[in-house]
Design an enzyme around this catalytic site. Structure first.
Site, PDB file in Angstrom:
ATOM      1  N   LYS A  45       0.816  -1.222   0.000  1.00  0.00           N
ATOM      2  CA  LYS A  45       0.000   0.000   0.000  1.00  0.00           C
ATOM      3  C   LYS A  45       0.852   1.276   0.000  1.00  0.00           C
ATOM      4  O   LYS A  45       0.502   2.291   0.603  1.00  0.00           O
ATOM      5  CB  LYS A  45      -0.997   0.031   1.169  1.00  0.00           C
ATOM      6  CG  LYS A  45      -1.788  -1.230   1.409  1.00  0.00           C
ATOM      7  CD  LYS A  45      -2.266  -1.931   0.170  1.00  0.00           C
ATOM      8  CE  LYS A  45      -3.379  -1.233  -0.556  1.00  0.00           C
ATOM      9  NZ  LYS A  45      -3.713  -1.989  -1.812  1.00  0.00           N
ATOM     10  N   GLY A  47       2.391   2.253  -3.165  1.00  0.00           N
ATOM     11  CA  GLY A  47       2.553   2.746  -4.534  1.00  0.00           C
ATOM     12  C   GLY A  47       3.081   1.695  -5.501  1.00  0.00           C
ATOM     13  O   GLY A  47       3.587   2.036  -6.574  1.00  0.00           O
ATOM     14  N   TRP A  78       5.056  -9.696  -9.489  1.00  0.00           N
ATOM     15  CA  TRP A  78       5.641  -9.850  -8.153  1.00  0.00           C
ATOM     16  C   TRP A  78       6.570 -11.048  -8.171  1.00  0.00           C
ATOM     17  O   TRP A  78       6.169 -12.153  -8.536  1.00  0.00           O
ATOM     18  CB  TRP A  78       4.556 -10.117  -7.114  1.00  0.00           C
ATOM     19  CG  TRP A  78       4.064  -8.906  -6.438  1.00  0.00           C
ATOM     20  CD1 TRP A  78       4.606  -8.298  -5.341  1.00  0.00           C
ATOM     21  CD2 TRP A  78       2.908  -8.135  -6.780  1.00  0.00           C
ATOM     22  NE1 TRP A  78       3.853  -7.193  -5.000  1.00  0.00           N
ATOM     23  CE2 TRP A  78       2.818  -7.073  -5.855  1.00  0.00           C
ATOM     24  CE3 TRP A  78       1.950  -8.229  -7.786  1.00  0.00           C
ATOM     25  CZ2 TRP A  78       1.804  -6.127  -5.896  1.00  0.00           C
ATOM     26  CZ3 TRP A  78       0.952  -7.292  -7.838  1.00  0.00           C
ATOM     27  CH2 TRP A  78       0.886  -6.252  -6.898  1.00  0.00           C
ATOM     28  N   HIS A 100       7.518  -7.302  -2.344  1.00  0.00           N
ATOM     29  CA  HIS A 100       7.325  -6.835  -0.961  1.00  0.00           C
ATOM     30  C   HIS A 100       8.340  -7.511  -0.033  1.00  0.00           C
ATOM     31  O   HIS A 100       8.223  -7.412   1.190  1.00  0.00           O
ATOM     32  CB  HIS A 100       5.921  -7.190  -0.462  1.00  0.00           C
ATOM     33  CG  HIS A 100       4.806  -6.449  -1.126  1.00  0.00           C
ATOM     34  ND1 HIS A 100       4.863  -5.120  -1.459  1.00  0.00           N
ATOM     35  CD2 HIS A 100       3.556  -6.863  -1.497  1.00  0.00           C
ATOM     36  CE1 HIS A 100       3.718  -4.753  -2.016  1.00  0.00           C
ATOM     37  NE2 HIS A 100       2.920  -5.785  -2.056  1.00  0.00           N
ATOM     38  N   SER A 130      -4.668   2.896   4.037  1.00  0.00           N
ATOM     39  CA  SER A 130      -4.894   2.217   2.761  1.00  0.00           C
ATOM     40  C   SER A 130      -5.026   0.707   2.994  1.00  0.00           C
ATOM     41  O   SER A 130      -5.905   0.040   2.423  1.00  0.00           O
ATOM     42  CB  SER A 130      -3.719   2.531   1.825  1.00  0.00           C
ATOM     43  OG  SER A 130      -3.901   1.938   0.585  1.00  0.00           O
ATOM     44  N   TYR A 185       6.237   8.092  -1.949  1.00  0.00           N
ATOM     45  CA  TYR A 185       4.908   8.293  -2.544  1.00  0.00           C
ATOM     46  C   TYR A 185       4.575   9.785  -2.517  1.00  0.00           C
ATOM     47  O   TYR A 185       4.035  10.332  -3.478  1.00  0.00           O
ATOM     48  CB  TYR A 185       3.914   7.490  -1.699  1.00  0.00           C
ATOM     49  CG  TYR A 185       2.467   7.572  -2.110  1.00  0.00           C
ATOM     50  CD1 TYR A 185       1.896   6.602  -2.916  1.00  0.00           C
ATOM     51  CD2 TYR A 185       1.652   8.611  -1.656  1.00  0.00           C
ATOM     52  CE1 TYR A 185       0.553   6.665  -3.272  1.00  0.00           C
ATOM     53  CE2 TYR A 185       0.316   8.684  -2.008  1.00  0.00           C
ATOM     54  CZ  TYR A 185      -0.228   7.711  -2.814  1.00  0.00           C
ATOM     55  OH  TYR A 185      -1.559   7.777  -3.164  1.00  0.00           O
ATOM     56  N   LYS A 250      -8.231   6.500  -2.960  1.00  0.00           N
ATOM     57  CA  LYS A 250      -8.210   7.968  -2.950  1.00  0.00           C
ATOM     58  C   LYS A 250      -6.977   8.537  -3.636  1.00  0.00           C
ATOM     59  O   LYS A 250      -7.034   9.588  -4.256  1.00  0.00           O
ATOM     60  CB  LYS A 250      -8.254   8.485  -1.516  1.00  0.00           C
ATOM     61  CG  LYS A 250      -9.609   8.445  -0.859  1.00  0.00           C
ATOM     62  CD  LYS A 250      -9.616   9.327   0.375  1.00  0.00           C
ATOM     63  CE  LYS A 250     -10.968   9.349   1.047  1.00  0.00           C
ATOM     64  NZ  LYS A 250     -10.915  10.065   2.332  1.00  0.00           N
TER      65      LYS A 250
HETATM   66  P1  A3P Z   1      -5.102   4.623  -1.261  1.00  0.00           P
HETATM   67  O1  A3P Z   1      -5.755   3.396  -0.708  1.00  0.00           O
HETATM   68  O2  A3P Z   1      -4.636   5.550  -0.168  1.00  0.00           O
HETATM   69  O3  A3P Z   1      -5.912   5.318  -2.285  1.00  0.00           O
HETATM   70  P2  A3P Z   1      -0.202  -0.537  -3.652  1.00  0.00           P
HETATM   71  O4  A3P Z   1      -0.258  -0.490  -5.124  1.00  0.00           O
HETATM   72  O5  A3P Z   1       1.195  -0.585  -3.100  1.00  0.00           O
HETATM   73  O6  A3P Z   1      -1.100  -1.593  -3.103  1.00  0.00           O
HETATM   74  O7  A3P Z   1      -0.740   0.858  -3.111  1.00  0.00           O
HETATM   75  C1  A3P Z   1      -2.067   1.230  -3.329  1.00  0.00           C
HETATM   76  C2  A3P Z   1      -2.218   2.688  -2.980  1.00  0.00           C
HETATM   77  O8  A3P Z   1      -1.551   3.474  -3.975  1.00  0.00           O
HETATM   78  C3  A3P Z   1      -3.674   3.120  -2.967  1.00  0.00           C
HETATM   79  O9  A3P Z   1      -3.757   4.162  -1.982  1.00  0.00           O
HETATM   80  C4  A3P Z   1      -3.825   3.643  -4.384  1.00  0.00           C
HETATM   81  O10 A3P Z   1      -4.929   4.492  -4.578  1.00  0.00           O
HETATM   82  C5  A3P Z   1      -2.494   4.381  -4.538  1.00  0.00           C
HETATM   83  N1  A3P Z   1      -2.154   4.681  -5.947  1.00  0.00           N
HETATM   84  C6  A3P Z   1      -2.057   3.833  -6.987  1.00  0.00           C
HETATM   85  N2  A3P Z   1      -1.812   4.512  -8.129  1.00  0.00           N
HETATM   86  C7  A3P Z   1      -1.744   5.823  -7.799  1.00  0.00           C
HETATM   87  C8  A3P Z   1      -1.536   7.032  -8.533  1.00  0.00           C
HETATM   88  N3  A3P Z   1      -1.375   7.041  -9.850  1.00  0.00           N
HETATM   89  N4  A3P Z   1      -1.558   8.213  -7.849  1.00  0.00           N
HETATM   90  C9  A3P Z   1      -1.746   8.228  -6.518  1.00  0.00           C
HETATM   91  N5  A3P Z   1      -1.961   7.124  -5.762  1.00  0.00           N
HETATM   92  C10 A3P Z   1      -1.962   5.933  -6.400  1.00  0.00           C
END
Ligand code: A3P
Length: 288
Positions: A45, A47, A78, A100, A130, A185, A250
């Site tokens: 979570k 990025g 992954w 991860h 998140s 991020y 979000k």
């Molecule tokens: P939120 O739940 O806060 O919206 P991962 O990919 O490591 O699982 O992380 C997911 C998080 O990254 C989510 O956060 C997701 O919305 C955010 N995310 C993915 N792409 C994004 C982008 N282009 N800009 C901003 N946030 C992004």
């Protein structure tokens, strides 16, 4: 404790059975890393999905074909996932992968290779928020309970991939030298184009201003949210309940402020400060 029904315990870390198997973990351990491989490493979570869009765009001169036609987890797979063996062979060089894994659990051949790593960290409080919503929607993870209950599990490392603090510390104290680039991020949110330029420089690549504009545009949250190959809308309801939350939820900094009461914040800060004490690691968000 994380439930034995839903998780495997890999070197003590709870990881979901749906996404990993004993075979895939064995495969990862003997995987032959190549010198031109590129890994994006994250605590969940932070990025990861974002980088699964950015890397193919940067590595293909801004060509949109991979991000428009290949699902994110096949385009930049992954390393530790159950599907890895079946997709690794199809990757073209230079191969881009995400992981991860903590530093000490990378494949043996990684350490002596010249492979590069981009480590993306996110404000721990926003990663927690998140993760809370992700645990609600992902049927292959334990139910998070209330936000307060989830915070306790998160602080105890009883969530997928264990503790944020262990992960961040493991990747800071490496001898990778100039093989690793640290980004956050928050920097990506603040000025994505500038971060993309850093990544290009780190990878020894160049790109026209037009192509960089195109990559920046297609990596924005609103573009990714509309892209079926990146927004997880193709994942079956059997695995993800999208009525509970979107995967691309979000995409902002500071949502934790809508979730932490002053009491929870004080408790959280005390635990995290103690765990980070003596690590020498500081982040801009520590001041918030
Ligand atoms: P939120 O739940 O806060 O919206 P991962 O990919 O490591 O699982 O992380 C997911 C998080 O990254 C989510 O956060 C997701 O919305 C955010 N995310 C993915 N792409 C994004 C982008 N282009 N800009 C901003 N946030 C992004």
């Amino acid at each position: 404790m994380a439930s034995k029904e839903k998780y495997l315990f890999y070197h003590g870390l709870p990881i979901p059975k749906t996404a990993h198997s004993a075979e895939s973990l064995k495969y990862l351990e003997t995987f032959q890393v190549q010198d031109d491989d590129i890994f994006c490493v994250t605590y969940p979570k932070s990025g990861t999905t974002w980088m699964q869009t950015i890397l193919p765009l940067l590595l293909n001169g801004g060509d949109l074909t991979p991000v428009e036609n290949i699902i994110s987890w096949k385009r930049v797979p992954w390393l530790e996932a159950a599907n890895f063996a079946s997709v690794a062979d199809k990757l073209s060089s230079p191969r881009a992968m995400v992981s991860h894994l903590p530093y000490h659990l990378m494949p043996a051949s990684f350490y002596s290779s010249k492979a590069k790593v981009i480590y993306v960290a996110r404000n721990i409080k926003d990663s927690l928020v998140s993760s809370f919503y992700f645990h609600q929607m992902a049927k292959f993870l334990d139910d998070p309970g209330t936000f307060d209950e989830f915070m306790d599990k998160f602080l105890a490392g009883q969530v997928f991939w264990g503790k944020w603090t262990d992960h961040v510390k493991s990747w800071r104290n490496t001898d990778l030298g100039d093989r690793i680039l640290y980004i956050t991020y928050e920097e990506m949110i603040q000025d994505l184009r500038e971060v993309l330029k850093h990544i290009l420089h780190f990878l020894g690549r160049e790109m026209s201003e037009d192509a960089l504009d195109r990559v920046t545009d297609h990596s924005q949250f609103k573009s990714m949210k509309q892209n079926k190959m990146s927004n997880y809308s193709l994942v079956s309801e059997k695995f993800m309940d999208k009525n509970k939350s979107s995967f691309l939820r979000k995409g902002i900094c500071g949502d934790w402020k809508n979730h932490f009461s002053p009491e929870l914040e004080a408790k959280f800060n005390t635990v995290i400060r103690k765990e980070m004490e003596g690590s020498g690691i500081t982040f801009l968000w520590d001041e918030e």
